[in-house]
Design a protein around this motif. Structure first.
Motif, PDB file in Angstrom:
ATOM      1  N   LEU A  53       0.833  -1.200   0.000  1.00  0.00           N
ATOM      2  CA  LEU A  53       0.000   0.000   0.000  1.00  0.00           C
ATOM      3  C   LEU A  53       0.870   1.254   0.000  1.00  0.00           C
ATOM      4  O   LEU A  53       0.649   2.191  -0.783  1.00  0.00           O
ATOM      5  CB  LEU A  53      -0.916  -0.013   1.224  1.00  0.00           C
ATOM      6  CG  LEU A  53      -1.708   1.266   1.509  1.00  0.00           C
ATOM      7  CD1 LEU A  53      -2.651   1.597   0.358  1.00  0.00           C
ATOM      8  CD2 LEU A  53      -2.477   1.132   2.823  1.00  0.00           C
ATOM      9  N   LEU A  54       1.866   1.278   0.875  1.00  0.00           N
ATOM     10  CA  LEU A  54       2.717   2.462   0.968  1.00  0.00           C
ATOM     11  C   LEU A  54       3.620   2.618  -0.256  1.00  0.00           C
ATOM     12  O   LEU A  54       3.904   3.749  -0.678  1.00  0.00           O
ATOM     13  CB  LEU A  54       3.546   2.395   2.255  1.00  0.00           C
ATOM     14  CG  LEU A  54       2.722   2.658   3.523  1.00  0.00           C
ATOM     15  CD1 LEU A  54       3.527   2.337   4.774  1.00  0.00           C
ATOM     16  CD2 LEU A  54       2.236   4.105   3.563  1.00  0.00           C
ATOM     17  N   GLU A  55       4.029   1.522  -0.852  1.00  0.00           N
ATOM     18  CA  GLU A  55       4.795   1.619  -2.095  1.00  0.00           C
ATOM     19  C   GLU A  55       3.962   2.322  -3.171  1.00  0.00           C
ATOM     20  O   GLU A  55       4.471   3.153  -3.934  1.00  0.00           O
ATOM     21  CB  GLU A  55       5.220   0.237  -2.579  1.00  0.00           C
ATOM     22  CG  GLU A  55       6.059   0.261  -3.854  1.00  0.00           C
ATOM     23  CD  GLU A  55       6.466  -1.119  -4.332  1.00  0.00           C
ATOM     24  OE1 GLU A  55       7.223  -1.196  -5.321  1.00  0.00           O
ATOM     25  OE2 GLU A  55       6.032  -2.119  -3.721  1.00  0.00           O
ATOM     26  N   GLY A  56       2.669   1.990  -3.210  1.00  0.00           N
ATOM     27  CA  GLY A  56       1.785   2.635  -4.163  1.00  0.00           C
ATOM     28  C   GLY A  56       1.602   4.118  -3.909  1.00  0.00           C
ATOM     29  O   GLY A  56       1.199   4.868  -4.806  1.00  0.00           O
ATOM     30  N   LEU A  57       1.902   4.542  -2.686  1.00  0.00           N
ATOM     31  CA  LEU A  57       1.812   5.959  -2.328  1.00  0.00           C
ATOM     32  C   LEU A  57       3.176   6.653  -2.406  1.00  0.00           C
ATOM     33  O   LEU A  57       3.314   7.809  -1.996  1.00  0.00           O
ATOM     34  CB  LEU A  57       1.250   6.106  -0.912  1.00  0.00           C
ATOM     35  CG  LEU A  57      -0.194   5.643  -0.715  1.00  0.00           C
ATOM     36  CD1 LEU A  57      -0.574   5.667   0.757  1.00  0.00           C
ATOM     37  CD2 LEU A  57      -1.155   6.509  -1.535  1.00  0.00           C
ATOM     38  N   GLY A  58       4.172   5.928  -2.945  1.00  0.00           N
ATOM     39  CA  GLY A  58       5.486   6.533  -3.141  1.00  0.00           C
ATOM     40  C   GLY A  58       6.416   6.441  -1.960  1.00  0.00           C
ATOM     41  O   GLY A  58       7.250   7.330  -1.749  1.00  0.00           O
ATOM     42  N   TYR A  59       6.311   5.349  -1.208  1.00  0.00           N
ATOM     43  CA  TYR A  59       7.172   5.165  -0.040  1.00  0.00           C
ATOM     44  C   TYR A  59       8.059   3.936  -0.210  1.00  0.00           C
ATOM     45  O   TYR A  59       7.642   2.917  -0.777  1.00  0.00           O
ATOM     46  CB  TYR A  59       6.340   4.997   1.230  1.00  0.00           C
ATOM     47  CG  TYR A  59       5.854   6.295   1.811  1.00  0.00           C
ATOM     48  CD1 TYR A  59       6.572   6.932   2.813  1.00  0.00           C
ATOM     49  CD2 TYR A  59       4.689   6.895   1.346  1.00  0.00           C
ATOM     50  CE1 TYR A  59       6.141   8.135   3.350  1.00  0.00           C
ATOM     51  CE2 TYR A  59       4.242   8.102   1.868  1.00  0.00           C
ATOM     52  CZ  TYR A  59       4.978   8.716   2.877  1.00  0.00           C
ATOM     53  OH  TYR A  59       4.555   9.913   3.388  1.00  0.00           O
TER      54      TYR A  59
END
Length: 235
Positions: free
Chosen positions: A171-177
């Motif tokens: 989820l956070l990878e999808g938000l640029g993390y």
């Protein structure tokens, strides 16, 4: 690396969220960072009472007797009780513990807000420990994470939410993390293996864990990760 060291090394003035503040173990040191304002969320009334006492006189701490979730509303907070002793560290809005014969369960109806509903404009850091509700909380804050780009320390455990050690980083990878954890050294989250690094029972009566037990994950905005990693390495 401990959570407070992570936040100290990467600190910048602004609002910090302590989600699952409990007794204020991290609320107080976070409030001592220069230019910080701490919003501390703790939905369990008994823990909130102690948190209130611990934070008395701290003008830059705001305490909220609420849970965070994907959307505003109300939820049941389940508190397992073992041999008459409330296991407060296991209190959760994401599971009810009714499948475990070793415990009884007390429930509290608690108000829920979403991170996005707070309309924060200066969020710089998040500490999140919500006993299985982490993914829902982050979904409810996606807009804020995209806008403010805070750093995050997130406790994620398979025993509270199976599959969460994959779902939360995705989820956070999808938000640029970019995600990391510490085992001897700082490692990318892609090296995490739940079968060998998170061996523990979901039963509150069986508290211990086997071998190396990694449950704190650190997330950095990808556009700033090189600079931030250098600051973390520099101590």
């Amino acid at each position: 690396m401990e959570e407070i060291a992570f936040h100290r090394r990467l600190h910048r003035p602004g609002t910090i969220l302590d989600i699952g503040a409990h007794d204020g173990l991290l609320t107080l040191p976070l409030s001592e960072l220069p230019g910080s304002r701490v919003l501390a969320f703790e939905p369990l009334p008994s823990a909130f009472a102690r948190l209130t006492a611990a934070c008395a006189g701290r003008s830059n701490i705001e305490l909220r007797l609420e849970a965070l979730g994907e959307r505003p509303g109300e939820a049941m907070l389940s508190l397992p009780v073992l041999d008459g002793v409330a296991q407060e560290q296991w209190a959760s809005i994401s599971k009810d513990y009714r499948g475990f014969s070793s415990v009884t369960v007390r429930q509290h109806a608690v108000p829920v807000v979403s991170l996005d509903s707070l309309a924060l404009s200066d969020l710089v850091a998040v500490k999140l420990d919500a006993e299985g509700a982490e993914e829902a909380i982050l979904r409810g804050g996606a807009g804020t994470l995209r806008r403010c780009r805070p750093i995050l320390s997130v406790e994620v455990e398979e025993r509270h939410a199976p599959g969460s050690t994959r779902a939360v980083p995705a989820l956070l990878e999808g938000l640029g993390y970019a995600g990391f954890f510490v085992l001897d050294r700082l490692r990318p989250v892609a090296e995490f293996d739940a079968t060998s690094m998170q061996r523990a029972s979901p039963d509150p009566a069986v508290f211990g864990a086997e071998g190396p037990y990694v449950f704190t994950f650190f997330f950095l905005p990808t556009e700033s990760q090189d600079t931030m990693l250098a600051r973390l390495a520099g101590g």
